[in-house]
Scaffold this motif. Structure first.
Motif, PDB file in Angstrom:
ATOM      1  N   SER A 124       4.087   0.138 -13.901  1.00  0.00           N
ATOM      2  CA  SER A 124       5.220   0.070 -14.825  1.00  0.00           C
ATOM      3  C   SER A 124       5.343   1.372 -15.620  1.00  0.00           C
ATOM      4  CB  SER A 124       5.043  -1.121 -15.777  1.00  0.00           C
ATOM      5  OG  SER A 124       6.051  -1.138 -16.760  1.00  0.00           O
ATOM      6  N   LYS A 125       4.199   1.924 -16.043  1.00  0.00           N
ATOM      7  CA  LYS A 125       4.222   3.161 -16.820  1.00  0.00           C
ATOM      8  C   LYS A 125       4.736   4.324 -15.968  1.00  0.00           C
ATOM      9  CE  LYS A 125       2.535   3.241 -20.394  1.00  0.00           C
ATOM     10  NZ  LYS A 125       3.089   2.968 -21.746  1.00  0.00           N
ATOM     11  N   LEU A 126       4.324   4.396 -14.714  1.00  0.00           N
ATOM     12  CA  LEU A 126       4.790   5.467 -13.831  1.00  0.00           C
ATOM     13  C   LEU A 126       6.291   5.366 -13.595  1.00  0.00           C
ATOM     14  CD1 LEU A 126       1.890   5.577 -11.198  1.00  0.00           C
ATOM     15  CD2 LEU A 126       2.315   7.167 -13.072  1.00  0.00           C
ATOM     16  N   ARG A 127       6.785   4.131 -13.443  1.00  0.00           N
ATOM     17  CA  ARG A 127       8.232   3.964 -13.269  1.00  0.00           C
ATOM     18  C   ARG A 127       8.972   4.373 -14.536  1.00  0.00           C
ATOM     19  NH1 ARG A 127       6.583  -0.793 -10.479  1.00  0.00           N
ATOM     20  NH2 ARG A 127       6.880  -2.030 -12.375  1.00  0.00           N
ATOM     21  N   THR A 128       8.384   4.082 -15.703  1.00  0.00           N
ATOM     22  CA  THR A 128       9.012   4.455 -16.973  1.00  0.00           C
ATOM     23  C   THR A 128       9.198   5.962 -17.073  1.00  0.00           C
ATOM     24  OG1 THR A 128       8.048   2.527 -18.087  1.00  0.00           O
ATOM     25  CG2 THR A 128       8.772   4.354 -19.483  1.00  0.00           C
ATOM     26  N   TYR A 129       8.204   6.709 -16.595  1.00  0.00           N
ATOM     27  CA  TYR A 129       8.277   8.165 -16.635  1.00  0.00           C
ATOM     28  C   TYR A 129       9.011   8.744 -15.424  1.00  0.00           C
ATOM     29  CZ  TYR A 129       5.207   8.609 -20.685  1.00  0.00           C
ATOM     30  OH  TYR A 129       4.680   8.560 -21.949  1.00  0.00           O
ATOM     31  N   GLY A 130       9.485   7.878 -14.527  1.00  0.00           N
ATOM     32  CA  GLY A 130      10.252   8.345 -13.381  1.00  0.00           C
ATOM     33  C   GLY A 130       9.447   9.070 -12.335  1.00  0.00           C
ATOM     34  N   ILE A 131       8.152   8.773 -12.236  1.00  0.00           N
ATOM     35  CA  ILE A 131       7.325   9.462 -11.246  1.00  0.00           C
ATOM     36  C   ILE A 131       6.604   8.465 -10.355  1.00  0.00           C
ATOM     37  CG2 ILE A 131       6.972  11.566 -12.576  1.00  0.00           C
ATOM     38  CD1 ILE A 131       4.336  10.441 -13.543  1.00  0.00           C
ATOM     39  N   GLY A 132       7.105   7.265 -10.275  1.00  0.00           N
ATOM     40  CA  GLY A 132       6.463   6.267  -9.418  1.00  0.00           C
ATOM     41  C   GLY A 132       7.476   5.291  -8.898  1.00  0.00           C
ATOM     42  N   GLY A 133       7.055   4.487  -7.960  1.00  0.00           N
ATOM     43  CA  GLY A 133       7.922   3.454  -7.403  1.00  0.00           C
ATOM     44  C   GLY A 133       7.253   2.828  -6.216  1.00  0.00           C
ATOM     45  N   TYR A 134       7.819   1.754  -5.715  1.00  0.00           N
ATOM     46  CA  TYR A 134       7.237   1.084  -4.560  1.00  0.00           C
ATOM     47  C   TYR A 134       7.824   1.692  -3.297  1.00  0.00           C
ATOM     48  CZ  TYR A 134       5.111  -2.458  -7.433  1.00  0.00           C
ATOM     49  OH  TYR A 134       4.316  -3.123  -8.336  1.00  0.00           O
ATOM     50  N   ASN A 156      -0.659   9.519  -6.673  1.00  0.00           N
ATOM     51  CA  ASN A 156      -1.013   9.461  -5.256  1.00  0.00           C
ATOM     52  C   ASN A 156      -1.970   8.319  -4.910  1.00  0.00           C
ATOM     53  OD1 ASN A 156       0.553  11.713  -4.547  1.00  0.00           O
ATOM     54  ND2 ASN A 156      -1.065  13.111  -5.225  1.00  0.00           N
ATOM     55  N   LYS A 157      -2.170   7.424  -5.850  1.00  0.00           N
ATOM     56  CA  LYS A 157      -3.030   6.271  -5.570  1.00  0.00           C
ATOM     57  C   LYS A 157      -2.175   5.042  -5.296  1.00  0.00           C
ATOM     58  CE  LYS A 157      -7.064   7.735  -8.264  1.00  0.00           C
ATOM     59  NZ  LYS A 157      -7.962   7.832  -7.089  1.00  0.00           N
ATOM     60  N   SER A 158      -2.513   4.328  -4.240  1.00  0.00           N
ATOM     61  CA  SER A 158      -1.811   3.082  -3.926  1.00  0.00           C
ATOM     62  C   SER A 158      -2.324   1.975  -4.833  1.00  0.00           C
ATOM     63  CB  SER A 158      -2.044   2.703  -2.468  1.00  0.00           C
ATOM     64  OG  SER A 158      -3.388   2.297  -2.280  1.00  0.00           O
ATOM     65  N   PRO A 159      -1.579   0.846  -4.942  1.00  0.00           N
ATOM     66  CA  PRO A 159      -2.076  -0.279  -5.728  1.00  0.00           C
ATOM     67  C   PRO A 159      -3.448  -0.769  -5.279  1.00  0.00           C
ATOM     68  CG  PRO A 159       0.255  -0.575  -5.267  1.00  0.00           C
ATOM     69  CD  PRO A 159      -0.187   0.636  -4.478  1.00  0.00           C
ATOM     70  N   VAL A 160      -3.701  -0.724  -3.971  1.00  0.00           N
ATOM     71  CA  VAL A 160      -5.007  -1.157  -3.464  1.00  0.00           C
ATOM     72  C   VAL A 160      -6.107  -0.227  -3.961  1.00  0.00           C
ATOM     73  CG1 VAL A 160      -6.405  -1.486  -1.397  1.00  0.00           C
ATOM     74  CG2 VAL A 160      -4.040  -2.273  -1.426  1.00  0.00           C
ATOM     75  N   THR A 208       0.832  -1.207   0.000  1.00  0.00           N
ATOM     76  CA  THR A 208       0.000   0.000   0.000  1.00  0.00           C
ATOM     77  C   THR A 208       0.863   1.252   0.000  1.00  0.00           C
ATOM     78  OG1 THR A 208      -0.129  -0.107   2.423  1.00  0.00           O
ATOM     79  CG2 THR A 208      -1.905  -1.132   1.182  1.00  0.00           C
ATOM     80  N   THR A 209       2.104   1.131  -0.504  1.00  0.00           N
ATOM     81  CA  THR A 209       2.981   2.279  -0.545  1.00  0.00           C
ATOM     82  C   THR A 209       2.389   3.347  -1.443  1.00  0.00           C
ATOM     83  OG1 THR A 209       4.857   0.802  -0.290  1.00  0.00           O
ATOM     84  CG2 THR A 209       5.330   3.056  -1.028  1.00  0.00           C
ATOM     85  N   ILE A 210       2.394   4.579  -0.981  1.00  0.00           N
ATOM     86  CA  ILE A 210       1.857   5.695  -1.747  1.00  0.00           C
ATOM     87  C   ILE A 210       2.997   6.429  -2.433  1.00  0.00           C
ATOM     88  CG2 ILE A 210       0.610   7.886  -1.589  1.00  0.00           C
ATOM     89  CD1 ILE A 210      -0.924   6.734   0.742  1.00  0.00           C
ATOM     90  N   PHE A 211       2.836   6.732  -3.696  1.00  0.00           N
ATOM     91  CA  PHE A 211       3.866   7.437  -4.418  1.00  0.00           C
ATOM     92  C   PHE A 211       4.001   8.874  -3.890  1.00  0.00           C
ATOM     93  CE2 PHE A 211       2.333   4.352  -7.624  1.00  0.00           C
ATOM     94  CZ  PHE A 211       3.495   3.617  -7.678  1.00  0.00           C
ATOM     95  N   LYS A 212       5.226   9.339  -3.731  1.00  0.00           N
ATOM     96  CA  LYS A 212       5.481  10.694  -3.252  1.00  0.00           C
ATOM     97  C   LYS A 212       5.700  11.621  -4.437  1.00  0.00           C
ATOM     98  CE  LYS A 212       7.566   8.983   1.006  1.00  0.00           C
ATOM     99  NZ  LYS A 212       8.763   8.960   1.866  1.00  0.00           N
ATOM    100  N   SER A 213       5.196  12.817  -4.297  1.00  0.00           N
ATOM    101  CA  SER A 213       5.326  13.786  -5.381  1.00  0.00           C
ATOM    102  C   SER A 213       6.739  14.346  -5.435  1.00  0.00           C
ATOM    103  CB  SER A 213       4.314  14.917  -5.187  1.00  0.00           C
ATOM    104  OG  SER A 213       4.574  15.581  -3.970  1.00  0.00           O
ATOM    105  N   LYS A 233      -7.455  11.775 -15.909  1.00  0.00           N
ATOM    106  CA  LYS A 233      -7.034  12.338 -17.185  1.00  0.00           C
ATOM    107  C   LYS A 233      -5.520  12.413 -17.340  1.00  0.00           C
ATOM    108  CE  LYS A 233     -11.246  15.140 -17.528  1.00  0.00           C
ATOM    109  NZ  LYS A 233     -11.790  16.519 -17.642  1.00  0.00           N
ATOM    110  N   THR A 234      -4.762  12.472 -16.236  1.00  0.00           N
ATOM    111  CA  THR A 234      -3.309  12.642 -16.325  1.00  0.00           C
ATOM    112  C   THR A 234      -2.594  11.623 -15.449  1.00  0.00           C
ATOM    113  OG1 THR A 234      -3.192  14.208 -14.479  1.00  0.00           O
ATOM    114  CG2 THR A 234      -3.617  15.125 -16.677  1.00  0.00           C
ATOM    115  N   LEU A 235      -1.277  11.464 -15.698  1.00  0.00           N
ATOM    116  CA  LEU A 235      -0.472  10.570 -14.873  1.00  0.00           C
ATOM    117  C   LEU A 235      -0.366  11.083 -13.449  1.00  0.00           C
ATOM    118  CD1 LEU A 235       2.497   9.645 -17.258  1.00  0.00           C
ATOM    119  CD2 LEU A 235       0.398   8.388 -16.821  1.00  0.00           C
TER     120      LEU A 235
END
Length: 613
Positions: A603-613, A581-585, A538-543, A574-576
């Motif tokens: 995977s797409k968020l990691r590709t753009y460098g704006i996501g991670g676990y 800010n949404k968790s996988p759950v 449930t890790t939340i991506f940080k901005s 509408k946007t990435l």
């Protein structure tokens, strides 16, 4: 039976559990009471509402399965009528007391002094008690399903006029998500008919659903002591009827269980044994930058059936030696290929057996031979399964009639991972996000899909085709057919085909025949560790202030698959940046997105460098 206000209370619980907005659609409730009166009333209303396309050469027969109870509906004189045990055509169902199933469940039914109705009610309760919570006792599922379905189909077959071909529609109720639907074609293998078409569907087939309507299908049953209520909800999504969830309520014990509906499956039975021959007119010759691979192992008798029951990633499933002996011919060579307690993927085991590291040089038939042995032989236990092995996935039976699929077993084993590109980028293709099966040909859909992705695999093409046609996941057989169709298209080129098994360093040194007996005994004594299921993260991506530009990228430009894009669009995303800010759950709660869609988003968020676990 339950009163309407009691059923509504459970519908409210259902909506809360499934996160279904109550005001989005106009609700309607259909109740099926599993007793004689309830089923007769139900059949009187719904026998003629079934949507079948009648033709002169075919007779339509419907096997409606209501757990232990069964009803046969057959077309006669342009109407759909319900059969009796004596094969008359009146509005009463074909009954079964379910004693054979009681014996399989090791359940006792009431003595002969009791009324027959009591026996039937207890039989149904016994089955539902098991079917909503099998508690690990799942090995008898194929037998129970056969007892529920096959006698009814055989009885329907007796009433098909000579010279007519039957079209069987089998309507199956929801079952526990612990139970996997079987290989349907194998289950129907003992149905004796020269030719028949079979279609497996869930209860949505019974319902006429309006565009802005939600129908709650409620199955209620009690034997006087135990009471159950099974609720499924159906809506029209993208022009097709769809199930949005199913829950079973054990009213007596105040417990609930998630249920699963069967995916629609179509296949043909052909026992005519006519020699069609290899030289059929009008078949397109496959010409592409790959070679057929001669098989070194025998082709299993259920080759297509096996591929029809697994996803294209079946070669990534992982096995280890469990310490039990083998019984199947050929399993000894696989058994001897393991060293100690190591766990290997199907592809790695096949690579060792054939001493070949490049999957492009291993035939699909050989890979299926190995996977089938590993699946059926008691010498091997599963360590990692990446998909539900036994669930029959989606396919399109009429796809690629102009292609000769007789050599499918000789295509490369990694066919699903071949990547493709279009020959000419100058050529104009149909807009990817506007693709429609009614407006575009299969060729246009394929070309537009491959043009949309920078590296488009066969599996991606198959998934997009399946999504546009009936929203199921593609099985390995369907994906193999897509591979051969892609190979025949002169507008496409292979972008990548080689896949090297580099995790094995001793392919050439393993002795597949002579293994020391002491080492064998040591392997048998080993106990494999049980891998516990991990809790969802449930890790939340940080901005990140530096990624504002990337966060503003629209989901259209991010090039998601059609399925994921439509799910996000319907959810108002509408946007990435709205996904960061949404968790996988939380992502899983987006309707119809599913785990595959969540994985694609992460995977797409990691590709753009704006996501991670």
């Amino acid at each position: 039976m339950m009163l309407s206000d009691q059923i509504q209370e459970y519908i409210d619980i259902f909506n809360e559990e499934k996160n279904i907005p109550v005001n989005a659609y106009e609700p309607r409730t259909v109740v099926l009471n599993l007793d004689r009166d309830g089923i007769e009333e139900f059949l009187a209303k719904y026998a003629n509402t079934l949507n079948v396309q009648k033709t002169e050469e075919n007779v339509h027969a419907i096997a409606l399965i209501m757990y232990v109870y069964r009803a046969g509906i057959i077309e006669t004189k342009n109407t759909m009528e319900v059969m009796t045990r004596q094969s008359g055509f009146v509005n009463t169902p074909l009954w079964s007391t379910g004693r054979a199933i009681d014996e399989m469940l090791n359940k006792d039914i009431t003595d002969g002094d009791e009324e027959e109705e009591s026996d039937e009610a207890i039989s149904v309760s016994n089955l539902i008690e098991w079917i909503v919570n099998p508690a690990g006792n799942v090995e008898i599922w194929d037998g129970i399903l056969g007892k529920m379905i096959l006698p009814m189909v055989k009885e329907l077959g007796k009433n098909v006029p000579p010279g007519k071909n039957p079209n069987y529609t089998v309507i199956v109720p929801p079952v526990s998500d612990q139970l996997s639907f079987p290989d349907w074609q194998k289950l129907f293998s003992n149905i004796k008919t020269n030719y028949a078409k079979v279609r497996i569907v869930d209860y949505r087939e019974l319902l006429n659903i309006g565009k802005n309507e939600r129908v709650y299908f409620c199955i209620s049953q009690t034997d006087g002591e135990r009471e159950y209520l099974i609720i499924s909800a159906y809506e029209v999504i993208r022009g097709r009827k769809a199930c949005v969830g199913s829950i079973a309520f054990d009213v007596t014990n105040n417990e609930q269980y998630d249920m699963e509906n069967v995916h629609e499956v179509k296949f043909e039975i052909n026992n005519s044994r006519k020699d069609v021959g290899r030289k059929e007119k009008g078949l397109i010759e496959i010409k592409s930058d790959w070679d057929y691979v001669p098989m070194k192992c025998p082709l299993i008798s259920g080759f297509k059936s096996f591929l029809g029951s697994v996803s294209p990633t079946f070669l990534n499933e992982m096995y280890a030696v469990t310490g039990k002996y083998w019984q199947k011919d050929g399993a000894a060579a696989l058994y001897n290929g393991f060293v100690g307690t190591e766990a290997l993927r199907v592809s790695e085991i096949c690579s060792r057996l054939l001493k070949e590291k490049n999957l492009n040089k291993i035939s699909l038939g050989d890979m299926v031979y190995v996977a089938d042995l590993l699946d059926k032989d008691r010498a091997f236990g599963t360590v990692l399964i990446r998909q539900n092995r036994d669930k029959t996935l989606g396919t399109l039976s009429d796809l690629g009639k102009e292609i000769d699929f007789s050599r499918m077993a000789e295509i490369p084993a990694n066919y699903a991972n071949f990547t493709w590109k279009v020959k000419s980028k100058v050529q104009s293709f149909a807009p990817y996000f506007d693709l429609d099966k009614k407006q575009h040909t299969l060729k246009q859909i394929i070309e537009s899909t491959i043009d949309h992705y920078s590296h488009c695999s066969t599996a991606q093409v198959a998934e997009d085709i399946m999504y546009l046609y009936n929203d199921n996941e593609p099985n390995a057989y369907f994906t193999a057919k897509v591979f051969m169709i892609l190979s025949a298209m002169d507008t496409l080129l292979i972008d990548s085909k080689d896949e090297i098994i580099d995790s094995i360093t001793n392919v050439d040194s393993v002795d597949f025949v002579a293994v020391d007996e002491k080492e064998k005994a040591a392997i048998r004594r080993q106990t494999l560790p049980v891998k516990k299921a991990s809790k969802p993260k449930t890790t939340i991506f940080k901005s990140d202030q530096k990624t504002k530009t990337r966060r503003a990228i629209s989901i259209e430009k991010a090039q998601f698959s059609t399925r994921t894009y439509n799910c996000l669009r319907r959810a108002g995303i509408k946007t990435l940046g709205e996904l960061v800010n949404k968790s996988p759950v939380q992502l899983l709660k987006i309707r119809n997105l599913g785990q595959r869609g969540v994985d694609e988003i992460l995977s797409k968020l990691r590709t753009y460098g704006i996501g991670g676990y």
